[in-house]
Write an enzyme that holds these catalytic residues in place. Structure first.
Site, mmCIF file in Angstrom:
data_model
loop_
_atom_site.group_PDB
_atom_site.id
_atom_site.type_symbol
_atom_site.label_atom_id
_atom_site.label_comp_id
_atom_site.label_asym_id
_atom_site.label_seq_id
_atom_site.Cartn_x
_atom_site.Cartn_y
_atom_site.Cartn_z
ATOM 1 N N HIS A 60 0.836 -1.214 0.000
ATOM 2 C CA HIS A 60 0.000 0.000 0.000
ATOM 3 C C HIS A 60 0.865 1.256 0.000
ATOM 4 O O HIS A 60 1.244 1.755 1.060
ATOM 5 C CB HIS A 60 -0.918 -0.014 1.235
ATOM 6 C CG HIS A 60 -1.961 1.057 1.236
ATOM 7 N ND1 HIS A 60 -3.190 0.879 1.817
ATOM 8 C CD2 HIS A 60 -1.980 2.315 0.725
ATOM 9 C CE1 HIS A 60 -3.919 1.985 1.680
ATOM 10 N NE2 HIS A 60 -3.186 2.875 1.023
ATOM 11 N N HIS A 232 -5.313 -0.227 5.904
ATOM 12 C CA HIS A 232 -4.990 0.599 7.089
ATOM 13 C C HIS A 232 -6.045 0.597 8.209
ATOM 14 O O HIS A 232 -6.783 1.563 8.390
ATOM 15 C CB HIS A 232 -4.670 2.029 6.695
ATOM 16 C CG HIS A 232 -5.466 2.618 5.567
ATOM 17 N ND1 HIS A 232 -6.832 2.527 5.478
ATOM 18 C CD2 HIS A 232 -5.075 3.307 4.471
ATOM 19 C CE1 HIS A 232 -7.235 3.139 4.382
ATOM 20 N NE2 HIS A 232 -6.190 3.608 3.754
ATOM 21 N N ASN A 278 -5.424 10.143 6.627
ATOM 22 C CA ASN A 278 -6.729 9.484 6.554
ATOM 23 C C ASN A 278 -6.565 7.990 6.269
ATOM 24 O O ASN A 278 -5.965 7.647 5.260
ATOM 25 C CB ASN A 278 -7.572 10.127 5.444
ATOM 26 C CG ASN A 278 -9.026 9.765 5.587
ATOM 27 O OD1 ASN A 278 -9.505 9.547 6.698
ATOM 28 N ND2 ASN A 278 -9.737 9.675 4.472
ATOM 29 N N ASP A 305 1.352 3.037 3.548
ATOM 30 C CA ASP A 305 0.455 4.068 3.004
ATOM 31 C C ASP A 305 1.267 5.329 2.674
ATOM 32 O O ASP A 305 0.782 6.454 2.864
ATOM 33 C CB ASP A 305 -0.702 4.381 3.962
ATOM 34 C CG ASP A 305 -1.846 5.138 3.266
ATOM 35 O OD1 ASP A 305 -1.788 5.333 2.036
ATOM 36 O OD2 ASP A 305 -2.794 5.547 3.962
ATOM 37 N N HIS A 309 3.298 14.377 -0.386
ATOM 38 C CA HIS A 309 2.657 15.658 -0.699
ATOM 39 C C HIS A 309 3.708 16.759 -0.639
ATOM 40 O O HIS A 309 4.652 16.672 0.154
ATOM 41 C CB HIS A 309 1.539 15.974 0.305
ATOM 42 C CG HIS A 309 0.334 15.095 0.156
ATOM 43 N ND1 HIS A 309 -0.495 15.143 -0.939
ATOM 44 C CD2 HIS A 309 -0.177 14.125 0.964
ATOM 45 C CE1 HIS A 309 -1.468 14.256 -0.801
ATOM 46 N NE2 HIS A 309 -1.287 13.612 0.345
HETATM 47 O O1 DOR Z 1 -3.824 10.006 4.148
HETATM 48 C C1 DOR Z 1 -4.128 9.546 3.063
HETATM 49 N N1 DOR Z 1 -3.471 9.904 1.939
HETATM 50 N N2 DOR Z 1 -5.132 8.665 2.984
HETATM 51 C C2 DOR Z 1 -5.612 8.229 1.820
HETATM 52 O O2 DOR Z 1 -6.518 7.440 1.825
HETATM 53 C C3 DOR Z 1 -5.072 8.730 0.541
HETATM 54 C C4 DOR Z 1 -3.687 9.200 0.709
HETATM 55 C C5 DOR Z 1 -3.202 10.035 -0.429
HETATM 56 O O3 DOR Z 1 -3.371 9.632 -1.584
HETATM 57 O O4 DOR Z 1 -2.604 11.090 -0.195
HETATM 58 ZN ZN ZN Z 2 -6.498 4.615 2.135
#
Ligand code: DOR
Ligand code: ZN
Length: 426
Positions: A60, A232, A278, A305, A309
């Site tokens: 993931h 998650h 999230n 995860d 960004h």
């Molecule tokens: O925190 C998150 N970032 N949760 C997600 O489900 C998507 C992910 C993202 O793509 O930045």
């Molecule tokens: Zn997710």
């Protein structure tokens, strides 16, 4: 060219070898494991005092290509994966455009092969454009190289559509991975609903938002006699429900992330947007339950995860900042420090949760253990190395993590992909 790993203390999911071994890799495969191997023309890696694990698998991550290459690319994401010890990563389809057709899947695989630092398996979307309206062409995605599908970032909320998706996925032999979140319960909540959100005066989403969808999916797979993988997991109630479902023989598997077994919602006390993720960070009771779930196997594997960004996406107020944090380069250190060192997991359980279990869940029969005949994907870990997470050290294109300054024990020393050294600590 062959590769010879000397003095390897091998940690497989089923056994931590007492005596050190040598491992000979040829043509991308482990060909021989023995106490002392001579191979004159082989390149040699000395693993003395290290732990040698099957190549780590992260099922993931977010690679951001195509469409958001300013955050991460297949190239920079692969560099980050190799440094973090991951020889296989699976990247989520919430790119732009969404990974919902063969052309995009093939493009990512081709670029990953060109880069050659980690094995990248794209995860296709479940619904076209991740819009929760129409299913993708599953056979097309499967033939292009997908092993799993997900609408990660959100749930398939339409239960009838999810029912059909599960039926088709069973026929196509594809795994469905569900991001569990009821959007109406979450509303515009940006953190966990509880004491901390009340004190901080921030909009919050209840843990119920996660457990409602998990419970629905359990009912669906029970009814349809098929399987699902839960992305998650963050709350105690979810661990309890999944544990119960497993005890009933229901084919559910699940994963957890290092930030969810390390941090609580109080990480938002200083309004650090890097702690906005999230599903959100939860309560101390939830963190304990996640650890317990990883210990007893209710939670099958650890994933990052990894969600890159830019500074611009994060240097906003909490309501507007993007969700997510990077994780590939800190996962091993956090897992060793928070779980192995604190006796939650043994070394063999770490190999299980980070390599063997994901290989089993995805169906990668040539990966997940160090045995003769298996792919020569190997992660060498320095279990005693103490280090501090710094921005300068991160090779991912994005630097968004709340973990800067955190002291860790245990670090990746060398990553080997199909018998080639793709990362070596300097
Ligand atoms: O925190 C998150 N970032 N949760 C997600 O489900 C998507 C992910 C993202 O793509 O930045
Ligand atoms: Zn997710």
């Amino acid at each position: 060219m062959s590769l010879l790993i000397k003095n390897a203390s091998i940690v497989n999911a089923d056994k931590h070898e007492k005596n050190t071994q040598d491992i000979l890799c040829e043509k991308g495969v482990i060909v021989k494991i023995a106490p002392s191997i001579k191979a004159d023309n082989a390149k040699t890696v000395d693993a003395k005092d290290m732990l040698v694990m099957p190549g780590l698998i992260d099922m993931h991550i977010h690679m951001r290509e195509p469409g958001q290459e300013h955050k991460e690319t297949v190239e920079t994401g692969s560099m980050s994966a190799a440094k973090g010890g991951f020889t296989t990563v699976m990247c989520m389809p919430n790119t732009s455009p969404v990974i919902d057709n063969a052309m995009i899947v093939e493009g990512i695989i081709k670029e990953a092969k060109r880069v050659g630092l980690t094995n990248v398996i794209p995860i296709g979307a479940i619904t076209k454009g991740q819009k929760d309206q129409e299913l993708v062409d599953m056979m097309e995605l499967k033939e292009a190289g997908c092993l799993a599908l997900s609408d990660d970032g959100k749930s398939v909320v339409n239960s009838q559509l999810m029912r059909m998706a599960l039926e088709y996925a069973k026929m196509a032999d594809l795994l469905l991975i569900e991001h569990c979140e009821d959007p109406l319960l979450s509303g515009d909540g940006i953190m966990n609903e509880g004491k901390t959100s009340t004190l901080l005066g921030l909009k919050a989403q209840p843990s119920l938002s996660e457990s409602v969808i998990i419970a629905r999916d359990i009912e669906l797979i029970h009814y349809l006699n098929t399987k699902v993988h839960i992305a998650h997991v963050t709350i105690k109630r979810a661990v309890d429900i999944i544990r119960f479902a497993k005890s009933q023989g229901i084919q559910i598997t699940a994963e957890a992330c290092p930030h969810h077994f390390t941090l609580t919602d109080e990480a938002l006390n200083e309004f650090d947007t890097n702690a906005k993720v999230n599903p959100p960070l939860r309560t101390p009771e939830d963190v304990e339950a996640i650890k317990e779930g990883l210990k007893d196997g209710t939670l099958d594997c650890i994933v990052t995860d990894h969600a890159p960004h830019t500074r611009e996406d994060k240097e906003l107020d909490l309501d507007h900042a993007a969700y997510g944090m990077i994780g590939l380069e800190t996962s091993v250190g956090l897992t060793i420090t928070e779980l192995v060192d604190k006796k939650v997991l043994t070394w063999t359980q770490m190999a299980e949760r980070m390599s063997h279990a994901p290989a089993r869940i995805i169906g990668l029969s040539q990966k997940g253990s160090i045995k003769e005949g298996m792919d020569a994907d190997i992660t060498i870990i320095d279990p005693k190395k103490e280090w501090t997470i710094t921005k300068e050290d991160i090779v991912s294109k994005s630097k968004n993590t709340p973990f800067y300054g955190r002291k860790l024990k245990g670090r990746v020393a060398t990553t080997i992909l199909t018998g080639k050294v793709v990362y070596k600590e300097t």
